[in-house]
Design a protein around this motif. Structure first.
Motif, short mmCIF file in Angstrom:
data_model
loop_
_atom_site.label_atom_id
_atom_site.label_comp_id
_atom_site.label_asym_id
_atom_site.label_seq_id
_atom_site.Cartn_x
_atom_site.Cartn_y
_atom_site.Cartn_z
N HIS A 39 -7.11 -51.12 74.62
CA HIS A 39 -6.11 -50.22 74.02
C HIS A 39 -6.44 -50.03 72.54
N GLU A 42 -4.62 -51.86 69.48
CA GLU A 42 -4.54 -53.31 69.57
C GLU A 42 -5.77 -53.93 68.90
N ARG A 81 -2.91 -46.08 71.73
CA ARG A 81 -3.06 -46.86 72.96
C ARG A 81 -4.14 -46.24 73.85
N HIS A 124 -5.71 -58.48 74.72
CA HIS A 124 -4.78 -57.44 74.27
C HIS A 124 -3.89 -58.02 73.18
#
Ligand SMILES: [Zn+2]
Length: 309
Positions: A39, A42, A81, A124
């Protein structure tokens, strides 16, 4: 042992070539693959894999360790994201299903980068303050759970988020990138942590020690690693979202016990300063994740309560 930096070609996206950046360390085919950057919003996993490569280059490796340095480059460059090139969530499209969209091709490349490994660790982060948290996925056999427990014991996270077993939970997991990697015979450990502003040194140290023990467990290191702390809790997780737009002010202590109805924080509504809205814990348990003081929109994740699994 020096890392080898190389790239897996993925797609020529209208004259712009996309690659999957890979770091290989140690002799022979990789037994462990650590994946960062699935993502694009992140960034904490990028810090962790930098530290991991630095740590591993000073060690004698018995077998290969692979790091996918940045799985979703278009999303990372947009700090989103997922990338707006195709609006596909890389974690929700399995192995891409042979689709032509860039994110689908990247997902397929991540799956093939993990192929042949014993375990893949997918990293993540949450916006909420989050301890080292690993996932126990739904819909697994006893044998799979036992194997998962072995890797969890090595990783030694603060919290294990045990998924529910509803048909909805099964459906969500079976469409994930993790499930697609598992269908290739690679066990997946999904790991969450805090976002960059809250990624402190103790959390980095705990995550690194855990990754090193997982790498040792797969036979890539034969030195003794730091012993685990074994103070983890296994929980079902209940998410609470912002009831409106404004500033969330946390009050309850992260990691502490809460009773149902306890005030976890307050929302300072945009349109009514001075009229704070309390936000309550829905269940008894531990406050396992929580935002710091943040501007929130209605529906943003603000905290989670873990109840014993
Ligand atoms: Zn993520």
């Amino acid at each position: 042992m020096e890392p080898v930096y190389h790239r897996l070609p993925v797609v020529d996206a209208g004259g712009m070539e996309l690659h999957l950046p890979i770091v290989d360390l140690g002799p022979g085919p990789p037994r462990v693959c650590v994946v960062a950057g699935i993502h694009g919003d992140e960034p904490s996993p990028l810090v962790l894999v930098d530290r991991l490569v630095t740590l591993l280059r000073g060690r004698e490796l018995r077998a290969g360790v692979r790091i996918v340095a940045a799985a979703n480059m278009p999303a990372l460059l947009q700090r989103a994201r997922w990338s707006n090139w195709d609006d596909e969530d890389m974690n929700r499209i399995g192995d891409g299903g042979g689709g032509p969209a860039v994110t689908r091709r990247l997902a397929a490349a991540v799956v093939s980068a993990c192929e042949g490994c014993e375990v893949a660790v997918n990293l993540h982060n949450f916006v909420m303050r989050t301890p080292l948290l690993a996932i126990m996925p739904p819909g697994q056999t006893e044998e799979h759970r036992a194997r998962h427990e072995k890797y969890l014991a090595a990783l030694d996270p603060h919290v294990v988020w045990v998924f529910g077993e509803t048909p909805e939970d099964h459906r969500a997991f079976s469409g994930s990138l993790d499930a697609a990697i598992e269908r290739r015979g690679v066990h997946v450990l999904a790991v969450e942590m805090a976002d960059l502003p809250e990624l402190d040194e103790p959390l980095i140290a705990r995550a690194l020690a855990g990754l090193m023990r997982v790498i040792a467990l797969c036979g890539c290191l034969d030195d003794t690693e730091r012993p685990p702390r074994r103070n983890r809790i296994d929980v079902h997780r209940r998410l609470v979202r912002a009831p409106g737009a404004g500033i969330f002010e946390p009050l309850a202590e992260l990691g502490g016990k809460v009773a149902a109805g306890d005030i976890v924080g307050e929302l300072i509504p945009l349109e009514r300063p001075g009229a704070r809205v309390p936000v309550y814990a829905p269940d008894p348990g531990w406050l396992i994740q929580r935002l710091g003081r943040r501007f929130v929109r209605p529906g943003d994740m603000i905290f989670t309560v873990g109840s014993p699994a």
